[in-house]
Scaffold this motif. Structure first.
Motif, PDB file in Angstrom:
ATOM      1  N   LEU A 290       0.864  -1.187   0.000  1.00 23.47           N
ATOM      2  CA  LEU A 290       0.000   0.000   0.000  1.00 23.47           C
ATOM      3  C   LEU A 290       0.897   1.233   0.000  1.00 23.47           C
ATOM      4  CD1 LEU A 290      -2.849  -0.670   2.615  1.00 23.47           C
ATOM      5  CD2 LEU A 290      -3.176  -0.117   0.210  1.00 23.47           C
ATOM      6  N   VAL A 291       0.535   2.242  -0.770  1.00 22.87           N
ATOM      7  CA  VAL A 291       1.281   3.503  -0.790  1.00 22.87           C
ATOM      8  C   VAL A 291       0.308   4.637  -0.521  1.00 22.87           C
ATOM      9  CG1 VAL A 291       2.888   4.966  -2.068  1.00 22.87           C
ATOM     10  CG2 VAL A 291       2.810   2.510  -2.536  1.00 22.87           C
ATOM     11  N   CYS A 292       0.755   5.601   0.286  1.00 28.39           N
ATOM     12  CA  CYS A 292      -0.114   6.717   0.688  1.00 28.39           C
ATOM     13  C   CYS A 292       0.540   8.049   0.358  1.00 28.39           C
ATOM     14  CB  CYS A 292      -0.383   6.612   2.192  1.00 28.39           C
ATOM     15  SG  CYS A 292      -1.376   7.958   2.839  1.00 28.39           S
ATOM     16  N   GLY A 293      -0.286   9.047   0.047  1.00 27.83           N
ATOM     17  CA  GLY A 293       0.205  10.403  -0.203  1.00 27.83           C
ATOM     18  C   GLY A 293       0.464  11.141   1.103  1.00 27.83           C
ATOM     19  N   ASP A 294       0.325  12.463   1.081  1.00 30.70           N
ATOM     20  CA  ASP A 294       0.577  13.263   2.279  1.00 30.70           C
ATOM     21  C   ASP A 294      -0.417  12.906   3.387  1.00 30.70           C
ATOM     22  OD1 ASP A 294       2.542  15.564   1.249  1.00 30.70           O
ATOM     23  OD2 ASP A 294       1.057  15.172  -0.304  1.00 30.70           O
ATOM     24  N   VAL A 295       0.102  12.487   4.533  1.00 35.24           N
ATOM     25  CA  VAL A 295      -0.764  12.152   5.677  1.00 35.24           C
ATOM     26  C   VAL A 295      -1.121  13.423   6.450  1.00 35.24           C
ATOM     27  CG1 VAL A 295      -0.981  10.779   7.785  1.00 35.24           C
ATOM     28  CG2 VAL A 295       0.291   9.873   5.830  1.00 35.24           C
ATOM     29  N   GLN A 296      -0.141  14.307   6.628  1.00 33.89           N
ATOM     30  CA  GLN A 296      -0.312  15.596   7.314  1.00 33.89           C
ATOM     31  C   GLN A 296      -0.983  15.432   8.686  1.00 33.89           C
ATOM     32  OE1 GLN A 296      -2.242  18.332   4.568  1.00 33.89           O
ATOM     33  NE2 GLN A 296      -0.379  18.587   3.364  1.00 33.89           N
ATOM     34  N   GLY A 297      -0.556  14.393   9.390  1.00 34.32           N
ATOM     35  CA  GLY A 297      -1.031  14.214  10.759  1.00 34.32           C
ATOM     36  C   GLY A 297      -2.396  13.584  10.899  1.00 34.32           C
ATOM     37  N   GLN A 298      -3.010  13.164   9.823  1.00 33.64           N
ATOM     38  CA  GLN A 298      -4.344  12.551   9.896  1.00 33.64           C
ATOM     39  C   GLN A 298      -4.196  11.027  10.030  1.00 33.64           C
ATOM     40  OE1 GLN A 298      -7.435  14.826   7.388  1.00 33.64           O
ATOM     41  NE2 GLN A 298      -5.540  15.062   6.215  1.00 33.64           N
ATOM     42  N   PHE A 299      -3.596  10.631  11.157  1.00 37.26           N
ATOM     43  CA  PHE A 299      -3.242   9.236  11.358  1.00 37.26           C
ATOM     44  C   PHE A 299      -4.474   8.352  11.561  1.00 37.26           C
ATOM     45  CE2 PHE A 299       0.068  11.993  13.286  1.00 37.26           C
ATOM     46  CZ  PHE A 299       1.057  11.780  12.335  1.00 37.26           C
ATOM     47  N   ASN A 300      -5.445   8.834  12.313  1.00 37.33           N
ATOM     48  CA  ASN A 300      -6.651   8.036  12.556  1.00 37.33           C
ATOM     49  C   ASN A 300      -7.395   7.745  11.255  1.00 37.33           C
ATOM     50  OD1 ASN A 300      -6.191   7.926  15.318  1.00 37.33           O
ATOM     51  ND2 ASN A 300      -7.422   9.755  15.750  1.00 37.33           N
ATOM     52  N   ALA A 301      -7.524   8.773  10.416  1.00 40.37           N
ATOM     53  CA  ALA A 301      -8.221   8.598   9.138  1.00 40.37           C
ATOM     54  C   ALA A 301      -7.480   7.599   8.253  1.00 40.37           C
ATOM     55  CB  ALA A 301      -8.359   9.937   8.423  1.00 40.37           C
TER      56      ALA A 301
END
Length: 547
Positions: free
Chosen positions: A9-20
């Motif tokens: 799995l690859v993710c873009g900018d999380v910007q602190g939205q860890f729960n989401a």
């Protein structure tokens, strides 16, 4: 027994939205099973109090990431303080900071190269930026050996500048987007997958080659994917899932397989020169325009025009003097194109006739020996982009071919697929009159379209295609010898060989084995002979021979 693929799995900018993020990952894993790792590109941390509070739950162990997670470092001054060690470290249980730059190799053998942050614009470089020295230190050990073929995955915070060349366009400002040094890095490392973020958009570029066709041995293709920000209001894609067998264990023939929609390498120059410098400078944005064209077709040229010593085609005046005006300039591609007549990539031995705006060529791997292509000399992607002069000459070629086929007891079918193609190719296929009627051909297309759940509609004979499909619209279009026209607007997926499959079917030409042009290849000598024969046969109908 085949190797077990790694599930990524690859993710873009999380910007602190860890729960989401991790809630979404858990949902996916419940549906599809456990993934082996999650890779996060772009900004992982946020700068708000809410983001810090969410992180503390993972930092203290109150919450745990549901999959092994590997993240890139800071890409802005606001998040530098979260990454104290440049060489990487464990940030929390199941969450690891990869480091400033380096190579991570898993137990499966999957090789992941990575570079955190943005390209430095000053010296000394800030903590959230990388330098050319960083990239050289990454590339040199990897590419030094003769057995280096590329890396499986490349992770960079920034996009590579110019990655969109020869491919589909992203929803970003291409004048300011990306790093030239990252583009050079991608060219050197030849990743099978390259992921970036920071721009807030999702973009999947068409796959591109890592070799020069007919000059270098076939190599694997590269795919660039940019991902949006987690939980973005526009609901742009921020998670990408894929399976990959590591390059070191993959069968070589499987590794170098080329997909239908592969393009030229966006980072290479088009003049054949090697621009892979030892230093990581910005790639030049401007390309040299393609040169003028001239092919000797054995005797008189079409159109009664001869080139001058520079290869140009000036019109003659009655007094025999050259006119003062400059020769026609046709639209040029921004990079290599197999069908632009000015391009060195064009297979000139297949050219049958050249007009002022269009040319005629034998179809490679044709359905019949008389299967031809009408192509614009300049770089146009579809019929709806053509100017009136080009359309008029294309119609003259269609009329000439119709008379030519009639003399041989055949009718012609014309079709165009404006989908996953860079240059307009108007396919013209003859069908014997005694095999089927025009109505049979029409019915075959309609039935096959219905079976594949495609809406193929009939449009008025004299309607303007531009009113139905504005430039940029993907479509499939058929023109029958009766003047009837069939049109399908492509909205998602479309079988690339649809037109050939219908005509090759038992109801029409009855040559199902020739539906795929790749299965019908001839040697160059056979192609030259076929083209010469067709050129001679077509000459009495070729309007370009008229003075």
């Amino acid at each position: 027994m085949g190797e077990q693929p790694v599930r990524v799995l690859v993710c873009g900018d999380v910007q602190g939205q860890f729960n989401a993020l991790f809630s979404r990952v858990q949902t996916i894993q419940k549906k599809t099973g456990q993934f082996d790792l999650l890779l996060c590109v772009g900004e992982f941390f946020g700068s708000t109090p809410e983001a810090e509070a969410e992180w503390q739950q993972f930092k203290t162990g109150a919450k745990k990431a549901p999959v092994h997670t590997y993240v890139l470092g800071a890409a802005s001054p606001d998040t530098e303080t979260w990454f104290e060690k440049a060489d990487g470290c464990e940030l929390a249980e199941n969450i690891t900071y990869l480091g400033r730059r380096g190579v991570f190799t898993g137990v499966s053998g999957l090789q992941i190269a990575y570079v955190s942050g943005r390209e430095a614009q000053r010296d000394p470089a800030p903590a959230h930026c990388f330098t050319r020295e960083d990239l050289s230190a990454l590339v040199t050990p990897l590419t030094g050996g003769s057995r280096f073929r590329g890396v499986d995955v490349l992770l960079t915070s920034q996009w590579p500048r110019g990655v969109w060349r020869f491919g589909n366009n992203p929803e970003v400002d291409t004048k300011s987007c990306g790093s030239g040094a990252i583009a050079h890095l991608a060219d050197r490392l030849k990743p099978r997958y390259h992921f970036s973020a920071l721009e807030g958009v999702h973009y999947e570029r068409l796959p591109y080659r890592n070799h020069v066709v007919l000059q270098e041995n076939a190599q694997h293709v590269s795919r660039f994917i940019a991902l949006a920000t987690v939980n973005n209001p526009a609901k742009k894609k921020y998670l990408y899932a894929f399976n990959i067998v590591p390059m070191k264990t993959l069968d070589p023939s499987e590794l170098v397989r080329q997909p239908q929609d592969v393009t030229e390498n966006p980072y290479r120059r088009t003049d054949g020169a090697d621009n892979r410098k030892t230093s990581f400078g910005a790639a030049a944005d401007d390309e040299e325009p393609a040169g003028q064209f001239f092919f000797d077709l054995g005797g008189r040229r079409g159109g009664g025009k001869r080139p001058d010593q520079d290869g140009r085609r000036p019109d003659r005046r009655r007094d025999g003097q050259l006119p003062p005006k400059q020769p026609r300039r046709h639209p040029q591609p921004t990079g290599p194109c197999w069908f632009c007549l000015a391009s060195p990539q064009v297979e000139k031995h297949l050219v049958v006739s050249i007009g002022s705006n269009c040319y005629l060529a034998v179809a490679k791997g044709g359905l019949t020996p008389l299967h031809v292509l009408i192509l614009p000399i300049g770089h146009y992607q579809s019929v709806v982009e053509l100017g009136s002069e080009v359309v008029q000459e294309m119609d003259k070629y269609k009329s000439a071919l119709k008379n030519f086929y009639k003399s041989k007891g055949q009718r012609c079918v014309v079709f165009e697929r404006n989908y996953r193609s860079q240059h307009l190719q108007l396919q013209v296929v003859p069908v014997p009159l005694d095999r089927c009627s025009t109505e049979d051909i029409k019915e075959a297309f309609m039935v096959q379209a219905e079976e594949q759940q495609m809406e193929l509609m009939e449009i008025p004979e004299h309607s303007d295609l531009k009113q139905i499909a504005p430039p940029g619209t993907p479509y499939f279009y058929v023109e029958l010898d009766s003047g009837e026209k069939l049109f399908h607007r492509i909205r998602k997926h479309f079988p690339l060989q649809f037109g050939r499959e219908v005509l090759a079917s038992e109801a029409l030409l009855n040559v199902p084995s020739r539906a795929d042009w790749k299965e019908c290849k001839q040697s160059r000598e056979e192609e030259e002979q076929s083209c010469k024969q067709l050129r001679d046969d077509f000459q009495p109908f070729d309007f370009t021979w008229d003075d």
